[in-house]
Design a protein around this motif. Sequence first.
Motif, PDB file in Angstrom:
ATOM      1  N   THR A 316      -0.483 -26.830 -33.628  1.00  0.00           N
ATOM      2  CA  THR A 316      -1.314 -26.886 -34.830  1.00  0.00           C
ATOM      3  C   THR A 316      -0.648 -27.633 -35.981  1.00  0.00           C
ATOM      4  O   THR A 316      -1.331 -28.052 -36.915  1.00  0.00           O
ATOM      5  N   PRO A 326      -9.665 -31.260 -36.865  1.00  0.00           N
ATOM      6  CA  PRO A 326     -10.497 -30.344 -36.083  1.00  0.00           C
ATOM      7  C   PRO A 326     -10.695 -29.024 -36.814  1.00  0.00           C
ATOM      8  O   PRO A 326      -9.840 -28.588 -37.586  1.00  0.00           O
ATOM      9  N   TYR A 330      -8.560 -21.945 -34.125  1.00  0.00           N
ATOM     10  CA  TYR A 330      -8.102 -22.657 -32.942  1.00  0.00           C
ATOM     11  C   TYR A 330      -7.810 -21.679 -31.811  1.00  0.00           C
ATOM     12  O   TYR A 330      -7.437 -20.526 -32.040  1.00  0.00           O
ATOM     13  N   THR A 400     -13.836 -19.223 -31.607  1.00  0.00           N
ATOM     14  CA  THR A 400     -13.087 -20.480 -31.485  1.00  0.00           C
ATOM     15  C   THR A 400     -13.965 -21.686 -31.795  1.00  0.00           C
ATOM     16  O   THR A 400     -15.076 -21.815 -31.268  1.00  0.00           O
ATOM     17  N   ARG A 401     -13.440 -22.582 -32.609  1.00  0.00           N
ATOM     18  CA  ARG A 401     -14.151 -23.837 -32.875  1.00  0.00           C
ATOM     19  C   ARG A 401     -13.455 -25.039 -32.235  1.00  0.00           C
ATOM     20  O   ARG A 401     -14.100 -26.048 -31.964  1.00  0.00           O
ATOM     21  N   THR A 402     -12.138 -24.903 -31.997  1.00  0.00           N
ATOM     22  CA  THR A 402     -11.406 -25.992 -31.341  1.00  0.00           C
ATOM     23  C   THR A 402     -10.439 -25.416 -30.320  1.00  0.00           C
ATOM     24  O   THR A 402      -9.613 -24.554 -30.661  1.00  0.00           O
ATOM     25  N   VAL A 404      -7.284 -26.338 -28.173  1.00  0.00           N
ATOM     26  CA  VAL A 404      -6.210 -27.330 -28.125  1.00  0.00           C
ATOM     27  C   VAL A 404      -5.400 -27.072 -26.858  1.00  0.00           C
ATOM     28  O   VAL A 404      -4.698 -26.069 -26.754  1.00  0.00           O
ATOM     29  N   ARG A 432     -10.140 -36.162 -28.013  1.00  0.00           N
ATOM     30  CA  ARG A 432     -11.195 -35.168 -27.848  1.00  0.00           C
ATOM     31  C   ARG A 432     -11.857 -35.407 -26.489  1.00  0.00           C
ATOM     32  O   ARG A 432     -12.279 -36.528 -26.187  1.00  0.00           O
ATOM     33  N   SER A 482     -15.779 -21.707 -23.190  1.00  0.00           N
ATOM     34  CA  SER A 482     -16.885 -22.428 -23.814  1.00  0.00           C
ATOM     35  C   SER A 482     -18.187 -21.646 -23.715  1.00  0.00           C
ATOM     36  O   SER A 482     -18.976 -21.601 -24.674  1.00  0.00           O
ATOM     37  N   PRO A 493     -17.274 -25.193 -28.395  1.00  0.00           N
ATOM     38  CA  PRO A 493     -16.073 -25.632 -29.109  1.00  0.00           C
ATOM     39  C   PRO A 493     -15.691 -27.065 -28.751  1.00  0.00           C
ATOM     40  O   PRO A 493     -16.036 -27.569 -27.675  1.00  0.00           O
ATOM     41  N   VAL A 494     -14.974 -27.722 -29.652  1.00  0.00           N
ATOM     42  CA  VAL A 494     -14.373 -29.024 -29.375  1.00  0.00           C
ATOM     43  C   VAL A 494     -13.157 -28.797 -28.478  1.00  0.00           C
ATOM     44  O   VAL A 494     -12.432 -27.810 -28.636  1.00  0.00           O
ATOM     45  N   MET A 496      -9.586 -30.502 -27.251  1.00  0.00           N
ATOM     46  CA  MET A 496      -8.611 -31.537 -27.590  1.00  0.00           C
ATOM     47  C   MET A 496      -7.384 -31.410 -26.708  1.00  0.00           C
ATOM     48  O   MET A 496      -7.031 -30.323 -26.252  1.00  0.00           O
TER      49      MET A 496
END
Length: 513
Positions: A316, A326, A330, A400-402, A404, A432, A482, A493-494, A496
């Motif tokens: 992060t 992002p 996370y 969660t939005r991203t 990693v 991404r 997801s 979520p994205v 990465m």
Amino acid sequence: MITPATQADLDVVHEQLGRIPRGVVGIAARALDGTPLVVATAPRLPDGTPFPTSFYLSHPAYVAEASRLEAAGTMAEWTRELGEDADLAAAYANAHRDYLDRRAALGRLAGTDDVPEIKDFSAGGMPVRVKCLHALVGHALAAGAGVNPIGDRAISLMTGVPAPAQASATGAAVPDPTVAAPASDDDARAEAASSAVRVAAIDCGTNSIRLLIADIAAGRLSDVVREMRIVRLGQGVDRTGAFAPEALERTFAACEEYARLIADHGAQRVRFVATSASRDAANREEFFAGVRERLGVDPEVITGVEEAGLSFLGATATLGTGQDAPAAPYLVMDLGGGSTELVTGTREVDAAFSMDIGCVRLTERLLRSDPPSAAEVEAAQAAVDAWYDRALETVDVSGTRTIVGVAGTVTTVAAAVLGLEAYDRAAIHGARLDLDDTVATCAELTAMPRAQRAGLGFMHPGRVDVIGAGALIFSRLLQRISAQVLAATGSAPVVMASEADILDGTALRLGQD
């Protein structure tokens, strides 16, 4: 000229380096006020370790300026110049011989025997390359101007460093860089550089051992050296409960290589963290002793939760800020050889869980065929599901939005998703990944025969046999996470990929100590 090191000198050097200096023979260079600039070190330390850096740059201002010049790309530029300028190359070769002669004299002064392990090996890349300005500047200050042309050149470009209290090899006074050098174009950067600390972090996992030498200033990390070796320390540990002799041999060879790099680059603090395989092996004391002998530090076997926290910090810290950053919260997924960590948080860790599934462990347990059979894949997916269900008792992923993803499995899958012909760290870091493309790519890698995987330009040879299991873990976890996030928030979520992970987290934490 080597002058004796008083207790006051040793106290100053201790403060400069942040540790007790080892094998000190004397002070090789001082500032006009007597402050040590360079420590003369015995070619063999008291514990028997060969030590090639005979002139160890200790003064923080010189260390910071050498780091700044290295970061500016001077080493590659000057190495090219050595190949084009015969006179410079000859002078540099003479500096190499001078270094070896002075090391031999230090050995006699220290009462040590010859050190055949470093015979003909000087420092800093001499006689044909420029690999470490810290070592070359240390030599130039110790020998005086006119001996090491690259070290002299580096000193001439430094700002804010104290003048050395010595004459040149030809008898002329050494110019005072604080007077002759122009002011920096970026005062803020110079100020940050002056407070930088150089650290060396080593992460030893089930499949690989990695080294990061970096400069830490104001909580930011600047790479100096990154190295990775596939040593498969965890070979057979899941079955036998102990490290295999050949696995230890591979790992110790990497440690010896890393020890030379750490010495060459003048790291002030060193930390060695060992993860999954080292938590499980019955003969880990043999491993500890071998590492201690070669690197002079004790390995730290960290818990799964500690591993998760360091991975979160590393992953992060480089996500950036602003409109393109992002979105948080996370979920950092650290997919290793023996374990996989799930860590949630925004600025700090909220929750973490370590699952005993990784690419090596799952390959050895369940995916033994080449390629894996449908029954093996089904059993492996069930194992991932079982561990993920346990993780959900501790970690809430619904917000969660991203996601990693970090570590070699994830970055290798990312290279495949991106269609890279060769592994490209810069292209992978921060990429991404489309969820459907990633899941499809993972399925292809898992089903692919090993011979076909080996032909992929981005595939490291040491990952060929285990990437199928790693891709299966990555895919299964992405799908489950997801689906839960989508059900809870209405948006997926994205995903990465990050090249920054536990290794970066360990270095950053070391810089804070």
